[in-house]
Enzyme design. Structure first.
Site, PDB file in Angstrom:
ATOM      1  N   ARG A   1      -5.237  -2.024   8.571  1.00 41.43           N
ATOM      2  CA  ARG A   1      -6.438  -2.810   8.276  1.00 41.43           C
ATOM      3  C   ARG A   1      -6.108  -3.855   7.220  1.00 41.43           C
ATOM      4  O   ARG A   1      -5.085  -3.772   6.540  1.00 41.43           O
ATOM      5  CB  ARG A   1      -7.572  -1.901   7.805  1.00 41.43           C
ATOM      6  CG  ARG A   1      -7.215  -1.027   6.617  1.00 41.43           C
ATOM      7  CD  ARG A   1      -8.398  -0.151   6.161  1.00 41.43           C
ATOM      8  NE  ARG A   1      -7.966   0.800   5.152  1.00 41.43           N
ATOM      9  CZ  ARG A   1      -7.621   2.066   5.410  1.00 41.43           C
ATOM     10  NH1 ARG A   1      -7.666   2.527   6.645  1.00 41.43           N
ATOM     11  NH2 ARG A   1      -7.227   2.867   4.433  1.00 41.43           N
ATOM     12  N   LEU A   2      -7.032  -4.816   7.106  1.00 42.22           N
ATOM     13  CA  LEU A   2      -6.828  -5.908   6.152  1.00 42.22           C
ATOM     14  C   LEU A   2      -7.324  -5.568   4.751  1.00 42.22           C
ATOM     15  O   LEU A   2      -6.872  -6.153   3.769  1.00 42.22           O
ATOM     16  CB  LEU A   2      -7.578  -7.164   6.628  1.00 42.22           C
ATOM     17  CG  LEU A   2      -6.799  -8.176   7.462  1.00 42.22           C
ATOM     18  CD1 LEU A   2      -7.695  -9.352   7.809  1.00 42.22           C
ATOM     19  CD2 LEU A   2      -5.562  -8.684   6.737  1.00 42.22           C
ATOM     20  N   SER A   3      -8.292  -4.653   4.659  1.00 43.31           N
ATOM     21  CA  SER A   3      -8.869  -4.298   3.355  1.00 43.31           C
ATOM     22  C   SER A   3      -9.247  -5.529   2.534  1.00 43.31           C
ATOM     23  O   SER A   3      -8.929  -5.628   1.345  1.00 43.31           O
ATOM     24  CB  SER A   3      -7.916  -3.392   2.563  1.00 43.31           C
ATOM     25  OG  SER A   3      -7.645  -2.207   3.274  1.00 43.31           O
TER      26      SER A   3
ATOM     27  N   ASP B   1       0.826  -1.211   0.000  1.00 47.85           N
ATOM     28  CA  ASP B   1       0.000   0.000   0.000  1.00 47.85           C
ATOM     29  C   ASP B   1       0.863   1.266   0.000  1.00 47.85           C
ATOM     30  O   ASP B   1       1.993   1.257   0.498  1.00 47.85           O
ATOM     31  CB  ASP B   1      -0.912  -0.024   1.244  1.00 47.85           C
ATOM     32  CG  ASP B   1      -2.075   0.940   1.105  1.00 47.85           C
ATOM     33  OD1 ASP B   1      -2.354   1.394  -0.017  1.00 47.85           O
ATOM     34  OD2 ASP B   1      -2.713   1.243   2.138  1.00 47.85           O
TER      35      ASP B   1
ATOM     36  N   SER C   1     -10.802  -6.584  -5.070  1.00 47.19           N
ATOM     37  CA  SER C   1     -12.112  -6.569  -5.741  1.00 47.19           C
ATOM     38  C   SER C   1     -12.782  -5.205  -5.590  1.00 47.19           C
ATOM     39  O   SER C   1     -13.746  -4.906  -6.282  1.00 47.19           O
ATOM     40  CB  SER C   1     -13.004  -7.686  -5.194  1.00 47.19           C
ATOM     41  OG  SER C   1     -12.996  -7.684  -3.783  1.00 47.19           O
ATOM     42  N   GLU C   2     -12.270  -4.379  -4.683  1.00 42.63           N
ATOM     43  CA  GLU C   2     -12.822  -3.019  -4.504  1.00 42.63           C
ATOM     44  C   GLU C   2     -12.018  -1.964  -5.280  1.00 42.63           C
ATOM     45  O   GLU C   2     -12.436  -0.813  -5.370  1.00 42.63           O
ATOM     46  CB  GLU C   2     -12.849  -2.632  -3.013  1.00 42.63           C
ATOM     47  CG  GLU C   2     -13.962  -3.320  -2.219  1.00 42.63           C
ATOM     48  CD  GLU C   2     -13.697  -4.793  -1.967  1.00 42.63           C
ATOM     49  OE1 GLU C   2     -12.533  -5.155  -1.677  1.00 42.63           O
ATOM     50  OE2 GLU C   2     -14.630  -5.598  -2.080  1.00 42.63           O
ATOM     51  N   ASN C   3     -10.867  -2.354  -5.807  1.00 44.16           N
ATOM     52  CA  ASN C   3     -10.065  -1.363  -6.545  1.00 44.16           C
ATOM     53  C   ASN C   3     -10.716  -0.941  -7.871  1.00 44.16           C
ATOM     54  O   ASN C   3     -10.294   0.045  -8.486  1.00 44.16           O
ATOM     55  CB  ASN C   3      -8.636  -1.873  -6.782  1.00 44.16           C
ATOM     56  CG  ASN C   3      -7.752  -1.837  -5.541  1.00 44.16           C
ATOM     57  OD1 ASN C   3      -6.846  -2.650  -5.378  1.00 44.16           O
ATOM     58  ND2 ASN C   3      -7.999  -0.879  -4.646  1.00 44.16           N
TER      59      ASN C   3
ATOM     60  N   ARG D   1       0.017   9.269  -9.877  1.00 45.02           N
ATOM     61  CA  ARG D   1      -0.261   7.977  -9.233  1.00 45.02           C
ATOM     62  C   ARG D   1       0.321   6.836 -10.069  1.00 45.02           C
ATOM     63  O   ARG D   1       0.819   5.853  -9.523  1.00 45.02           O
ATOM     64  CB  ARG D   1      -1.762   7.800  -9.019  1.00 45.02           C
ATOM     65  CG  ARG D   1      -2.355   8.748  -7.975  1.00 45.02           C
ATOM     66  CD  ARG D   1      -3.823   8.420  -7.694  1.00 45.02           C
ATOM     67  NE  ARG D   1      -4.001   7.081  -7.172  1.00 45.02           N
ATOM     68  CZ  ARG D   1      -3.884   6.746  -5.877  1.00 45.02           C
ATOM     69  NH1 ARG D   1      -3.612   7.674  -4.983  1.00 45.02           N
ATOM     70  NH2 ARG D   1      -4.050   5.509  -5.493  1.00 45.02           N
TER      71      ARG D   1
ATOM     72  N   ARG E   1       0.305   7.809  -2.436  1.00 43.65           N
ATOM     73  CA  ARG E   1       0.817   8.830  -1.511  1.00 43.65           C
ATOM     74  C   ARG E   1       2.307   9.065  -1.710  1.00 43.65           C
ATOM     75  O   ARG E   1       2.803  10.180  -1.609  1.00 43.65           O
ATOM     76  CB  ARG E   1       0.506   8.428  -0.058  1.00 43.65           C
ATOM     77  CG  ARG E   1      -0.911   8.778   0.360  1.00 43.65           C
ATOM     78  CD  ARG E   1      -1.328   8.047   1.588  1.00 43.65           C
ATOM     79  NE  ARG E   1      -1.602   6.631   1.300  1.00 43.65           N
ATOM     80  CZ  ARG E   1      -1.758   5.718   2.213  1.00 43.65           C
ATOM     81  NH1 ARG E   1      -1.652   6.033   3.487  1.00 43.65           N
ATOM     82  NH2 ARG E   1      -2.032   4.471   1.877  1.00 43.65           N
TER      83      ARG E   1
END
Ligand code: IPE
Ligand code: IPE
Ligand code: MG
Length: 255
Positions: free
Chosen positions: A204-206, A30, A76-78, A43, A34
């Site tokens: 977090r695990l995300s 991750d 799966s949320e990206n 990015r 940033r």
């Protein structure tokens, strides 16, 4: 990359001379965005540098004899990111497979892909199959690539497949066990991660390996993924080797 040593060597010395085996490390890579933003870069530049870091960390993992490394590459949320970033991440995966596969293969690394392939375009699906097939007989480290992966989705697919077998009468509800669920997950046959490292300060695990991480150790570091290096990796492993895993039992000292 050199071929990795015997898995029996994949132990890290503890300060008192004992050794805690670490077979499987999960990496939540991750902070690419940033890292780039802080340098006035795009990015995409961040993701490009993230890929360089990944290459170095794979080489390092092979060198130190880890048996399994799982890399969280695309969740799966990206898909919720802007379309331009999603397509850049897809092109980066293509580039990774096309440019790095032969080096990975030569290092005796086996590739295994987890996640929902149905949601990927056919060209990418084909590349992932080719990477797995080329490296399937390799006996060194297993590199598990989590791509279009989400633990809730993985567990849902596993539950659905068991429900189908119950509906047809192939199995009785009472026959459903933890082992059966584990066997129907994408990670079937892969030992649970001993250590999960997440960069960039997020704790977090995300949606990463939620079932498999039940007893994993966690290590969070402030640095962003593109600046995560061999020394940072070693530091995480050294920290792991000083921990005591009890799995719900008692400390050896208490017995
Ligand atoms: C991780 O870096 C790479 C992927 C999720 C693909 P990010 O892109 O999440 O970087 P930040 O968290 O926005 O800094
Ligand atoms: C997790 O990072 C996914 C990957 C590293 C591929 P995210 O950046 O997507 O996670 P959140 O949104 O900060 O939880
Ligand atoms: Mg992020």
């Amino acid at each position: 990359m050199t071929a990795n040593p015997d898995p029996a060597d994949s132990v890290l010395p503890l300060p008192d001379g004992k050794a805690a085996p670490v077979r499987h490390v999960g990496l939540i890579m991750d902070g690419n965005g940033r890292w780039a933003q802080a340098r006035g870069l795009s990015r995409s530049d961040g993701h490009r540098h993230g890929l360089d870091s990944l290459r170095r960390m794979i080489r390092h993992a092979v060198r130190i004899g880890l048996e399994y490394v799982t890399i969280y590459s695309f969740s799966s949320e990206n898909w919720n990111r802007p379309e331009t970033e999603v397509s850049f991440l897809m092109s980066l995966l293509r580039r990774f497979v096309q440019r790095d596969l032969s080096e990975i293969h030569q290092a005796n690394v086996r590739i295994r892909v987890i996640g929902d392939r149905e949601g990927l375009e056919p060209g990418i699906r084909q590349l992932l199959v080719e990477a797995e097939q080329l490296t399937r007989a390799n006996s060194g480290m297993t590199l598990v690539v989590a791509f279009n992966y989400g633990a809730r989705d993985e567990i849902t697919r596993a539950v659905r497949s068991i429900a189908q077998d119950v509906a047809t009468g192939a199995i009785e509800p009472d026959a459903v066990t933890q082992e059966m669920i584990g066997d129907r997950l994408d990670t079937s046959g892969i030992p649970d991660p001993d250590l999960i490292i997440r960069t960039s300060g997020e704790m977090r695990l995300s949606n990463f390996l939620m079932w498999q991480a039940a007893y994993s150790e966690f290590y969070f570091c402030e640095c962003h993924w593109p600046e995560f290096d061999e020394a940072a990796f070693d530091k995480a492993l050294a920290d792991y080797s000083s921990r005591e895993r009890r799995f719900g039992g008692l400390s050896a000292k208490a017995l």
